[in-house]
Design a protein around this motif. Structure first.
Motif, short mmCIF file in Angstrom:
data_model
loop_
_atom_site.label_atom_id
_atom_site.label_comp_id
_atom_site.label_asym_id
_atom_site.label_seq_id
_atom_site.Cartn_x
_atom_site.Cartn_y
_atom_site.Cartn_z
N CYS A 111 -46.58 14.70 -3.04
CA CYS A 111 -46.61 15.25 -4.39
C CYS A 111 -47.94 14.87 -5.05
O CYS A 111 -48.14 13.73 -5.46
CB CYS A 111 -45.44 14.71 -5.20
SG CYS A 111 -45.32 15.44 -6.82
N VAL A 112 -48.83 15.83 -5.13
CA VAL A 112 -50.15 15.58 -5.68
C VAL A 112 -50.13 15.66 -7.21
O VAL A 112 -50.76 14.88 -7.90
CB VAL A 112 -51.18 16.57 -5.10
CG1 VAL A 112 -52.54 16.36 -5.72
CG2 VAL A 112 -51.23 16.45 -3.60
N HIS A 113 -49.36 16.60 -7.74
CA HIS A 113 -49.35 16.84 -9.19
C HIS A 113 -48.05 16.39 -9.85
O HIS A 113 -47.67 16.93 -10.87
CB HIS A 113 -49.58 18.33 -9.46
CG HIS A 113 -50.87 18.83 -8.90
ND1 HIS A 113 -52.08 18.46 -9.42
CD2 HIS A 113 -51.15 19.63 -7.84
CE1 HIS A 113 -53.05 19.03 -8.72
NE2 HIS A 113 -52.51 19.74 -7.75
N CYS A 114 -47.37 15.45 -9.25
CA CYS A 114 -46.11 14.98 -9.82
C CYS A 114 -46.39 14.14 -11.06
O CYS A 114 -47.38 13.41 -11.13
CB CYS A 114 -45.34 14.13 -8.82
SG CYS A 114 -44.76 15.05 -7.41
N ALA A 115 -45.50 14.25 -12.01
CA ALA A 115 -45.61 13.42 -13.21
C ALA A 115 -45.20 11.99 -12.87
O ALA A 115 -44.25 11.79 -12.10
CB ALA A 115 -44.72 13.98 -14.31
N PRO A 116 -45.88 11.02 -13.45
CA PRO A 116 -45.47 9.64 -13.19
C PRO A 116 -44.11 9.37 -13.84
O PRO A 116 -43.73 10.04 -14.80
CB PRO A 116 -46.57 8.81 -13.85
CG PRO A 116 -47.15 9.70 -14.88
CD PRO A 116 -47.01 11.09 -14.36
#
Length: 125
Positions: free
Chosen positions: A26-31
């Protein structure tokens, strides 16, 4: 040399493994959201009403009975122990009871008279 019979399944497995690694990354996952500290307890009761609790400290020399406990204890009856302790601590520190008191001792006496306990680690200073 490797035969075509073993090369095809090996290539298939390598392609699937690469595909699943790329899909699961997941490159663009929200923290994850930050863990919020527990809110400080507040007093949901009108602190001015707690002046009736002065009778529970037996400062008047009157014997403490159920009639004297009722006004004070009914004000903190619906509160959890921490809220009750905060309310009484606020009343004692603001001198709403009308007298200068030993704050930790007075808090302990009033909570015990109402069948409540101060939470572990709670200090009213």
């Amino acid at each position: 040399m490797v035969s075509k019979a073993t090369a095809t399944p090996a290539l298939f497995l390598a392609f699937n493994l690469t595909f699943f690694i790329l899909v699961s990354a997941c490159v663009h996952c929200a923290p994850p959201p930050p863990i919020a500290p527990p809110p400080e307890a507040t007093c949901p009761t009108d602190v001015l009403k707690l002046h009736t609790c002065a009778n529970l400290l037996n400062l008047t020399g009157i014997d403490i009975g159920p009639g004297l406990k009722r006004p004070c204890c009914s004000l903190i009856a619906g509160l959890v122990d921490l809220e009750a302790a905060v309310c009484l601590c606020t009343a004692i520190k603001a001198n709403i009871l009308g007298i200068n008191l030993n704050i930790p001792l007075s808090l302990h006496v009033i909570l015990n008279a109402c069948g409540r306990n101060a939470p572990l680690g709670y200090t009213c200073a």
